[in-house]
Enzyme design. Sequence first.
Site, mmCIF file in Angstrom:
data_model
loop_
_atom_site.group_PDB
_atom_site.id
_atom_site.type_symbol
_atom_site.label_atom_id
_atom_site.label_comp_id
_atom_site.label_asym_id
_atom_site.label_seq_id
_atom_site.Cartn_x
_atom_site.Cartn_y
_atom_site.Cartn_z
ATOM 1 N N TYR A 35 0.828 -1.205 0.000
ATOM 2 C CA TYR A 35 0.000 0.000 0.000
ATOM 3 C C TYR A 35 0.862 1.255 0.000
ATOM 4 O O TYR A 35 2.079 1.187 0.210
ATOM 5 C CB TYR A 35 -0.946 0.004 1.214
ATOM 6 C CG TYR A 35 -0.283 0.381 2.525
ATOM 7 C CD1 TYR A 35 0.550 -0.520 3.178
ATOM 8 C CD2 TYR A 35 -0.471 1.645 3.087
ATOM 9 C CE1 TYR A 35 1.174 -0.169 4.375
ATOM 10 C CE2 TYR A 35 0.156 2.001 4.288
ATOM 11 C CZ TYR A 35 0.966 1.087 4.925
ATOM 12 O OH TYR A 35 1.586 1.439 6.095
ATOM 13 N N LEU A 50 11.305 1.316 7.136
ATOM 14 C CA LEU A 50 10.710 1.767 5.877
ATOM 15 C C LEU A 50 11.471 3.042 5.487
ATOM 16 O O LEU A 50 11.579 3.965 6.305
ATOM 17 C CB LEU A 50 9.221 2.078 6.053
ATOM 18 C CG LEU A 50 8.563 2.542 4.756
ATOM 19 C CD1 LEU A 50 8.348 1.371 3.813
ATOM 20 C CD2 LEU A 50 7.239 3.224 5.027
ATOM 21 N N LYS A 107 6.522 -1.889 2.141
ATOM 22 C CA LYS A 107 5.315 -1.261 2.722
ATOM 23 C C LYS A 107 4.160 -2.236 2.519
ATOM 24 O O LYS A 107 3.343 -2.101 1.606
ATOM 25 C CB LYS A 107 5.057 0.105 2.076
ATOM 26 C CG LYS A 107 4.216 1.027 2.977
ATOM 27 C CD LYS A 107 4.324 2.454 2.534
ATOM 28 C CE LYS A 107 3.304 3.363 3.195
ATOM 29 N NZ LYS A 107 3.462 3.581 4.624
ATOM 30 N N GLU A 115 12.971 2.655 14.085
ATOM 31 C CA GLU A 115 12.107 3.747 13.593
ATOM 32 C C GLU A 115 10.902 3.852 14.525
ATOM 33 O O GLU A 115 10.946 3.356 15.643
ATOM 34 C CB GLU A 115 11.682 3.479 12.146
ATOM 35 C CG GLU A 115 10.919 2.185 11.946
ATOM 36 C CD GLU A 115 10.422 1.977 10.530
ATOM 37 O OE1 GLU A 115 10.261 2.956 9.785
ATOM 38 O OE2 GLU A 115 10.156 0.816 10.183
HETATM 39 N N1 PLP Z 1 8.011 4.077 8.982
HETATM 40 C C1 PLP Z 1 6.815 3.483 9.110
HETATM 41 C C2 PLP Z 1 6.729 2.210 9.883
HETATM 42 C C3 PLP Z 1 5.670 4.059 8.526
HETATM 43 O O1 PLP Z 1 4.484 3.458 8.652
HETATM 44 C C4 PLP Z 1 5.801 5.293 7.847
HETATM 45 C C5 PLP Z 1 4.651 5.960 7.218
HETATM 46 O O2 PLP Z 1 3.609 5.447 7.057
HETATM 47 C C6 PLP Z 1 7.058 5.876 7.748
HETATM 48 C C7 PLP Z 1 8.154 5.235 8.323
HETATM 49 C C8 PLP Z 1 7.258 7.187 7.038
HETATM 50 O O3 PLP Z 1 7.203 6.997 5.651
HETATM 51 P P1 PLP Z 1 6.718 8.147 4.672
HETATM 52 O O4 PLP Z 1 7.557 9.327 4.938
HETATM 53 O O5 PLP Z 1 6.947 7.592 3.311
HETATM 54 O O6 PLP Z 1 5.289 8.377 4.964
#
Ligand code: PLP
Length: 284
Positions: free
Chosen positions: A32, A202, A146, A178
């Site tokens: 997603y 991620l 993701k 994270e």
């Molecule tokens: N890490 C995780 C586990 C996330 O769910 C998200 C965002 O949904 C992020 C990092 C940040 O990613 P992004 O900047 O692409 O939204």
Amino acid sequence: MEYVMVDGRTLDRSAAKVDIEDRGYQFGDGVYEVIRVYNGKMFTGMEHLKRLKESAEKIQMKLPYSPEELLARMEELILKNEVDTGTVYMQFTRGISPRNHVFPGENVATTFVAYTRKVPRSVEPMEKGVCAILDEDIRWLRCDIKSLNLLGNLLSKQRAAEANCFEAILHRGETVTEGSHSNISIVKDGVIITHQADNHILNGITRQKMLEICRNESIPFEERAFSLDELSSADEVFSSGTTVEVMPVVEVAGRPVGNGRPGSVTRQLQALFKAEIERQCGQI
Ligand code: PLP
């Protein structure tokens, strides 16, 4: 009327259906993305859609649309739903087939669902800062994908919510990875430190944009794992993500970060990030 997209069709939300043997529903077998919308325009839309394609490839799933085609479809949906500030969510699953762990054959089409939501910017927490708890990172070792499998993230975010906190900062033993729904960075002596983009996190689009800004503005940063000790002695801590942008974390596990107020590097990044949004999407 709220429109959603299911496979190739745009329909009213109440008419959208999920099959009980959709593999996303049964196994979380899918990927997603969430894209932020400001002034009806997607921010870093193409970057998100490229990551979607990469996530799909990592789980051996072929998407029926190119990132360019998807971008055009999402623009259509945003327009139809008259979204000014909000998000667009999309997911692909490995389709509908009799329940079996083994992938269905190539003849089974992926299921595609997309919808929009009107979400204002959370300006107040961005100014005041938020609190975070610490939680052991119990997720699998492919956090770079993701995927729809978010149980580990949900359990941590729920613990944070029960403690009236915005985020759970995750760690594998002594190493911070994270957040449950965002990337985490610290600032020490003017240097931003954030976990390297590997299988433990991620690689956030916001994180990547932030590092690009740092490169352009000569703000020093290091992409490396940092420890719980470094987190607790950091001058500043912040979270970054699509819906939260750059969010100061002013309390971790009940203890203030620095002087307990958003720090100057975080503030500077927030301003530069906002300027980048405005460059792409107009004034916010
Ligand atoms: N890490 C995780 C586990 C996330 O769910 C998200 C965002 O949904 C992020 C990092 C940040 O990613 P992004 O900047 O692409 O939204």
